[in-house]
Design an enzyme around this catalytic site. Structure first.
Site, PDB file in Angstrom:
ATOM      1  N   LYS A  52      13.790 -21.974 -16.190  1.00  0.00           N
ATOM      2  CA  LYS A  52      12.932 -23.194 -16.581  1.00  0.00           C
ATOM      3  C   LYS A  52      11.236 -22.313 -16.500  1.00  0.00           C
ATOM      4  CE  LYS A  52      13.237 -26.924 -14.069  1.00  0.00           C
ATOM      5  NZ  LYS A  52      13.952 -28.013 -13.587  1.00  0.00           N
ATOM      6  N   ARG A 150      16.995 -40.715 -13.501  1.00  0.00           N
ATOM      7  CA  ARG A 150      15.855 -39.782 -14.597  1.00  0.00           C
ATOM      8  C   ARG A 150      16.541 -39.789 -15.921  1.00  0.00           C
ATOM      9  NH1 ARG A 150      12.674 -34.453 -13.086  1.00  0.00           N
ATOM     10  NH2 ARG A 150      15.193 -33.514 -12.954  1.00  0.00           N
ATOM     11  N   TYR A 278     -22.187 -24.689 -15.948  1.00  0.00           N
ATOM     12  CA  TYR A 278     -21.652 -25.913 -17.109  1.00  0.00           C
ATOM     13  C   TYR A 278     -22.845 -27.327 -16.858  1.00  0.00           C
ATOM     14  CZ  TYR A 278     -20.184 -23.401 -21.032  1.00  0.00           C
ATOM     15  OH  TYR A 278     -19.541 -22.562 -21.778  1.00  0.00           O
ATOM     16  N   MET A 327     -12.900 -22.771 -19.089  1.00  0.00           N
ATOM     17  CA  MET A 327     -11.808 -22.286 -19.758  1.00  0.00           C
ATOM     18  C   MET A 327     -11.403 -21.014 -19.759  1.00  0.00           C
ATOM     19  SD  MET A 327     -11.741 -22.506 -23.697  1.00  0.00           S
ATOM     20  CE  MET A 327     -12.280 -24.448 -24.167  1.00  0.00           C
TER      21      MET A 327
HETATM   22  C1  LIG Z   1      14.305 -28.398 -11.804  1.00  0.00           C
HETATM   23  C2  LIG Z   1      16.116 -27.889 -11.044  1.00  0.00           C
HETATM   24  C3  LIG Z   1      16.078 -27.798 -10.232  1.00  0.00           C
HETATM   25  C4  LIG Z   1      16.208 -26.341  -9.593  1.00  0.00           C
HETATM   26  O1  LIG Z   1      14.639 -27.382  -8.112  1.00  0.00           O
HETATM   27  P1  LIG Z   1      14.163 -26.870  -7.670  1.00  0.00           P
HETATM   28  O2  LIG Z   1      14.061 -27.638  -6.731  1.00  0.00           O
HETATM   29  O3  LIG Z   1      13.091 -25.759  -8.079  1.00  0.00           O
HETATM   30  O4  LIG Z   1      15.170 -25.758  -6.495  1.00  0.00           O
HETATM   31  C5  LIG Z   1      17.568 -27.901  -9.638  1.00  0.00           C
HETATM   32  N1  LIG Z   1      18.089 -29.286 -10.623  1.00  0.00           N
HETATM   33  C6  LIG Z   1      17.263 -29.488 -11.906  1.00  0.00           C
HETATM   34  C7  LIG Z   1      18.037 -30.136 -12.813  1.00  0.00           C
HETATM   35  C8  LIG Z   1      16.315 -28.863 -12.286  1.00  0.00           C
HETATM   36  O5  LIG Z   1      15.619 -29.544 -12.949  1.00  0.00           O
END
Ligand SMILES: *Cc1c(COP(=O)(O)O)cnc(C)c1O
Length: 384
Positions: A52, A150, A278, A327
């Site tokens: 991700k 969550r 700046y 920036m």
């Molecule tokens: C992002 C995520 C992971 C990965 O976690 P890491 O600490 O980066 O290994 C695993 N499971 C879920 C549900 C996540 O959102």
């Protein structure tokens, strides 16, 4: 003759140093980290790689292609668009979408992505969309909340959800999973053990109802290291693949895959009393040599790194970021460093790790790495 040698030398110099800001991704290090993490698992435990947020700021496509070659069992992304991008370049590995939105369910199905279903609302909506698309036994992963609070069905809802799903032909439970809240915090061991126990209880309850044998998964990277009893059928690793173990002990086993490099665009000498940047964010109290680097807060090095909090490495020495980060550029103090315009600086990499720089402003490697903007070119070394 001498001139020729001099030119050759400067050409070599040009070839070996960067010419602009780049994020260099070392795929051999990715292989190394994958192998280290796999070595912590039983032979039968599957491996899901979390790619991700552009592969934690690296390059999701190249990372996913590389891991697919290495034989990874699963990939995961947060959102549907991220999964579609992987399918469009030909990735065939199953892809779990951790936080899909209802509005994207049709394209999720079109691209054969597997949703995490975490509430009554998304479950009902998903069944409706699958029914509409005339598919049957579409694979989904049921998310159970064991304390992170969550996403996920409550533990008390899971049995009823399993019964409902067992009666429909539209979807099939490919996975049952949960997420640990504090797997890297050893002082939270009792809490984590409770999450694991509760999850085991739920899994034992729902499997007989489902009749299928879903893939059971609960651990992220720190879970892999700290809770071998919770590896179940599959583990989900993100940060570990990118080279961080959330613990200096585990960091030693892993190699950061990303090195952020830039160059000195220009060097200035400030006399005592002159100011820099700046709002005159830095005032020289003695003759000060400064260098300007082409990376700024639009690239992920936020203003919090300014005013001598953050630093870069120049010829092996630490050079602090001074004044306000702009920036598109920032300035460093190079008074005590023998350097020239065009020289390479390392913002983070193998020696000064992203964790160290992130901690200088009270954040974590995850945030620093995922903030590196797409405007910065990604380059690749160590292809297999
Ligand atoms: C992002 C995520 C992971 C990965 O976690 P890491 O600490 O980066 O290994 C695993 N499971 C879920 C549900 C996540 O959102």
């Amino acid at each position: 003759m001498r001139l020729k040698r001099k030119i050759q030398k400067s050409q070599i110099h040009l070839m070996s140093s960067v010419k602009e800001t780049v994020l260099e991704i070392n795929l051999a290090h990715l292989t190394h980290n994958y192998t280290v993490l796999k070595s912590k698992l039983r032979n039968t435990t599957k491996f899901l790689a979390v790619v991700k947020a552009s592969g934690y700021g690296s390059d999701a496509i190249q990372v996913a292609k590389h891991l697919e070659k290495l034989g990874v069992d699963y990939l995961a992304v947060a959102y549907v668009g991220e999964g579609i991008a992987l399918r469009k370049v030909g990735i065939q590995t199953p892809i779990l979408v951790l936080h899909p939105q209802v509005v994207n369910f049709e394209s999720l199905i079109e691209y054969r992505l597997e949703p995490s279903l975490y509430s009554e609302r998304v479950l009902q909506q998903f069944i409706a969309v699958v029914t509409n698309s005339k598919q049957t036994a579409y694979p989904i992963h049921l998310k159970c909340n064991t304390g992170l609070n969550r996403l996920g069905f409550g533990t008390s809802q899971m049995e009823a959800v399993a019964r409902l799903i067992s009666k429909t032909k539209t979807i099939r439970v490919q996975g049952v999973f949960s997420h640990l809240a504090a797997s890297e915090a050893l002082e939270e061991r009792a809490f984590t053990m409770q999450q694991i126990t509760d999850f085991k209880t739920i899994v034992a309850q729902v499997i007989p109802i489902l009749g299928d044998t879903p893939i059971v998964h609960q651990c992220n990277t720190s879970g892999i290291f700290n809770y071998p009893e919770a590896h179940f059928d599959m583990v989900r690793s993100g940060i570990g693949l990118y080279g961080f173990g959330n613990d200096s002990k585990y960091d030693l086993e892993l190699r950061p895959i990303a090195t952020l490099k830039s160059i000195l665009s220009q060097i200035h000498t400030l006399e005592s009393g002159e100011t820099l940047g700046y709002n005159r964010g830095f005032t020289a109290i003695k003759t000060t040599k400064t260098a300007t680097i082409p990376i700024g807060h639009a690239d992920g090095i936020g203003r919090q790194y300014g005013h001598q909090k953050g630093f870069v490495t120049l010829h092996g020495k630490r050079a602090y970021i001074i004044g306000n980060v702009c920036m598109d550029m920032m300035m460093i103090d190079v008074t005590d460093i023998d350097c020239n315009e065009g020289d390479e600086v390392i913002i983070f990499g193998e020696e000064i790790k992203a964790t160290t720089l992130a901690e200088s402003v009270g954040t974590i490697s995850y945030e620093l790495m995922t903030s590196i903007s797409p405007r910065i070119k990604r380059t690749f070394v160590g292809k297999i």
